[in-house]
Design an enzyme around this catalytic site. Sequence first.
Site, PDB file in Angstrom:
ATOM      1  N   SER A  29       0.841  -1.215   0.000  1.00 43.03           N
ATOM      2  CA  SER A  29       0.000   0.000   0.000  1.00 43.03           C
ATOM      3  C   SER A  29       0.867   1.253   0.000  1.00 43.03           C
ATOM      4  CB  SER A  29      -0.892   0.015   1.249  1.00 43.03           C
ATOM      5  OG  SER A  29      -1.836  -1.009   1.180  1.00 43.03           O
ATOM      6  N   ASP A 326      -7.179  -8.110   4.389  1.00 44.02           N
ATOM      7  CA  ASP A 326      -6.379  -8.965   3.500  1.00 44.02           C
ATOM      8  C   ASP A 326      -5.891 -10.237   4.198  1.00 44.02           C
ATOM      9  OD1 ASP A 326      -6.710  -7.180   1.426  1.00 44.02           O
ATOM     10  OD2 ASP A 326      -4.826  -6.133   1.794  1.00 44.02           O
TER      11      ASP A 326
END
Length: 444
Positions: A29, A326
Amino acid sequence: MSGHGTPEPMTAHRSGPLKGVAEIPGDKSISHRALIFGAMAVGETKITGLLEGQDVLDTAKAMRAFGADVIQHGPGAWSVHGVGVGGFREPEDVIDCGNSGTGVRLIMGTMATSPISATFTGDASLRKRPMGRVTDPLALFGAQSYGRKGGRLPLTLVGAANPVPVQYTTPMPSAQVKSAVLLAALNAPGETVVTEREATRDHSERMLAGFGAKLHVERTNAGNVITLQGQPELRPQVVAVPRDPSSAAFPVCAAVIVEGSDILVPGVSQNTTRNGLYPTLVEMGADITFENPREEGGEPVADLRVRASSLKGIEVPPERAPSMIDEYPVLSVVAAFAEGKTVMRGVKELRVKESDRIDAMARGLEACGVTIEEDEDTLIVHGLGGKVPGGATVATHIDHRIAMSFLVLGLASQKPVTVDDGSPIATSFPIFGKLMADLGADIR
Ligand code: S3P
């Protein structure tokens, strides 16, 4: 990198104790954001520890197509010469974001308030994923999009020539949607306000503030209210990308279920918008100690000492979901080895990830001899108290986390587990195979 190459089956065999130190690569990210925010700053952003997974490499290529100068100087060491907020040029060709939802959604946000057009595509997994969640709020700024049915890729986005600021409440907990709106707001005059009812990963807010954006976050009963003042000049930064807690999850969970294991995983993020897996494992009885807490790359981190543990099933609090979204695939593997059932509710976002992860985990676990229950928003795993049969070939649906999760399962199951295609692992964790082998995992 769209399309998808020849499938590479991989097999995990029951392994002896995992030992050693797992040096996890950079956060996916934060790596995407370092490149994109660097491309919007005026001057040179220097990055160390960049994740060189395919997803991030695709974003680097896209930033070049929009006019930024992106250079690799050595392993993980990159620089981005940015073009400034609103300075993107129109790309000459289709932007291919490969497997990356984060890449395509953040880049669409970034270009949506410039007077340029771009066409986006991706691999077979990305082309199935919903983009309306991003193009709907981008339309409020004045951008137009022309996609396939349901707003799917390939999709052409026509940026707004005269963008207006917006007020938007994200309809689902999604850092990608929040970030796309914030990035679009950078080039809209005036104040944009984004509200999220449930907190999602806050890397965009933290990093944009570091790059000099005028941004304010207020925590209210209605959720986080983020106010951004448009048209700042972003200052280039020196970004040290911290390690990826979502990648760390795989060796950590493997060590928890492989008998006799004892590993050290340095520098795992303790950012509460990201680390929900770790308290969850501890509640299940995992023997994890959090040593040497400190700050690295602007994130709170600790070294995790992880030992094999006997585990019990738990009810995972649904409000924890955004902080570990996730990690549910690998958590459901750990749950299969626990005593009793693990209930995961409030997880319907898993259905629109790189694959439908509820379905992929449910089918794979059943094939490995584990009983599950599922509905649209729930996955329940009936743990077998350590004795998981395995012995199946599992379909991974071009999903790196499904592939790694079942390889972790195969390290502790009675019979080997094969995944039909391990190649997508390179999107997020290119050194997974070597790192696991160095700990003593038998993955071929
Ligand atoms: C990400 C946000 C999450 C996560 C993804 C990375 C990000 O997706 O699943 O792997 O970097 O913003 P959503 O925004 O769809 O929840």
